[in-house]
Enzyme design. Structure first.
Site, PDB file in Angstrom:
ATOM      1  CG  HIS A 111      -0.182   0.130   2.539  1.00  0.00           C
ATOM      2  ND1 HIS A 111       0.516  -0.924   3.091  1.00  0.00           N
ATOM      3  CD2 HIS A 111      -0.023   1.178   3.396  1.00  0.00           C
ATOM      4  CE1 HIS A 111       1.057  -0.542   4.232  1.00  0.00           C
ATOM      5  NE2 HIS A 111       0.762   0.737   4.434  1.00  0.00           N
ATOM      6  CG  ASP A 152       1.556   5.309   4.642  1.00  0.00           C
ATOM      7  OD1 ASP A 152       1.119   4.164   4.826  1.00  0.00           O
ATOM      8  OD2 ASP A 152       2.674   5.685   5.045  1.00  0.00           O
ATOM      9  CG  HIS A 184       5.034   1.148   2.954  1.00  0.00           C
ATOM     10  ND1 HIS A 184       4.424   2.262   2.417  1.00  0.00           N
ATOM     11  CD2 HIS A 184       4.505   0.991   4.189  1.00  0.00           C
ATOM     12  CE1 HIS A 184       3.550   2.753   3.283  1.00  0.00           C
ATOM     13  NE2 HIS A 184       3.571   1.993   4.362  1.00  0.00           N
ATOM     14  NE  ARG A 217       2.273   6.015   9.993  1.00  0.00           N
ATOM     15  CZ  ARG A 217       1.212   5.458   9.403  1.00  0.00           C
ATOM     16  NH1 ARG A 217       1.395   4.415   8.590  1.00  0.00           N
ATOM     17  NH2 ARG A 217       0.004   5.899   9.625  1.00  0.00           N
TER      18      ARG A 217
END
Length: 285
Positions: A109, A111, A265, A280
């Site tokens: 995917h 983000d 990723h 993150r």
């Protein structure tokens, strides 16, 4: 310094070691605890656009230093996703898997493509790393698009895709969290499906990028369900091609920054019941 494409400037403030011939670079000779001047920040942004994912090893930084460094690439205002936040640092999401919560994004995917303006990129910093396993892979969708025939490329450039978070598993999560369905209803109202071109042009490199992903792309507009599913199945397979990938083995002090506009990723969920925890930060324009 590493030799890069002649179309791009030479990097003068750090050394660049290509990670694979297609995607990724390790950045040397930078201490991320120190403030970076405008030239260094500009070169980092260019390196990210060229190599699509950057790796920084042996960086022992505080949450605030991660925030400050990540601002080299864009804004880091809080992005409303579905992960818990670090106390006193609302910009930082805690991405954590434990024996009790064995969760990893074991799917390809990009983000938050279900937003009208998806993020520019992401900064991910190791906190707790399994003794083995828990790697992350990235795939270049620039390279994936370039691998297609000119006629197929031209066809894809005429298409528009619909992206929604509802096909990603968050529907079930919100219902488990709130059985009344009120949270799900609120999320649907706040984040309805959005449309993106199947092929986008990268704003820095000018290269064309395939922009569909199996986690958030539901269908192609104007095609029947059978036609859409058949085409998307073909396109969703492209990130799985090893020649388009970089695979990172995490270590303490490792920080990765990737370009969400041109990559997908995959977090490998092979490490349970070991503990894995990362911080993150989502980068916006």
């Amino acid at each position: 310094m590493s030799k890069i494409n002649d179309l791009h400037p030479t990097f003068t403030r750090f050394a660049v070691e290509p990670y694979t011939p297609t995607i990724g670079a390790v950045i040397h000779d930078l201490d991320l605890r120190q403030p970076l001047d405008a030239t260094t920040q500009a070169e980092l942004r260019q390196a990210l656009a060229v190599h699509e994912v950057l790796f920084f090893r042996d960086q022992h930084i505080t949450p605030q230093q991660q925030v400050d460094f990540t601002r080299s690439f864009g804004n880091v205002a809080e992005v409303k996703a579905f992960f818990p936040r670090l106390e006193n640092h609302p910009e930082i999401e805690i991405v954590e898997s434990t024996a009790e919560r064995p969760k990893a994004s074991s799917n390809w995917h990009a983000d938050i493509t279900w937003r009208e303006q998806p993020p520019l990129g992401t900064s991910l910093y190791a906190q707790v790393i399994p003794a083995s396993g828990g790697d992350t892979l990235w795939a270049s969708l620039t390279a994936a698009y370039a691998s297609l025939s000119p006629a197929f490329q031209a066809y894809l450039e005429t298409l528009t895709a619909v992206h929604t978070w509802e096909i990603s598993g968050w529907t079930e999560y919100l219902l488990r969290k709130d059985a009344s369905g009120d949270e799900l209803k609120a999320a649907r109202a706040k984040y309805p499906p959005v449309e993106h071109p199947v092929v986008r042009v990268h704003p820095v490199t000018g290269k064309k990028v395939l922009y569909v992903n199996s986690t958030f792309t539901s269908h192609i507009k104007g095609l029947s369900r059978v036609e859409s599913d058949t085409l998307l199945t073909q396109l969703f397979a492209l990130p799985q091609v090893p020649e388009f990938q970089a695979r990172l083995r995490w270590a303490p002090g490792t920080l990765a920054v990737w370009d969400n506009r041109s990559t997908q990723h995959y977090a490998v969920g092979d490490f349970f019941p070991q503990h894995r925890k990362l911080h993150r930060i989502t980068i916006t324009e």
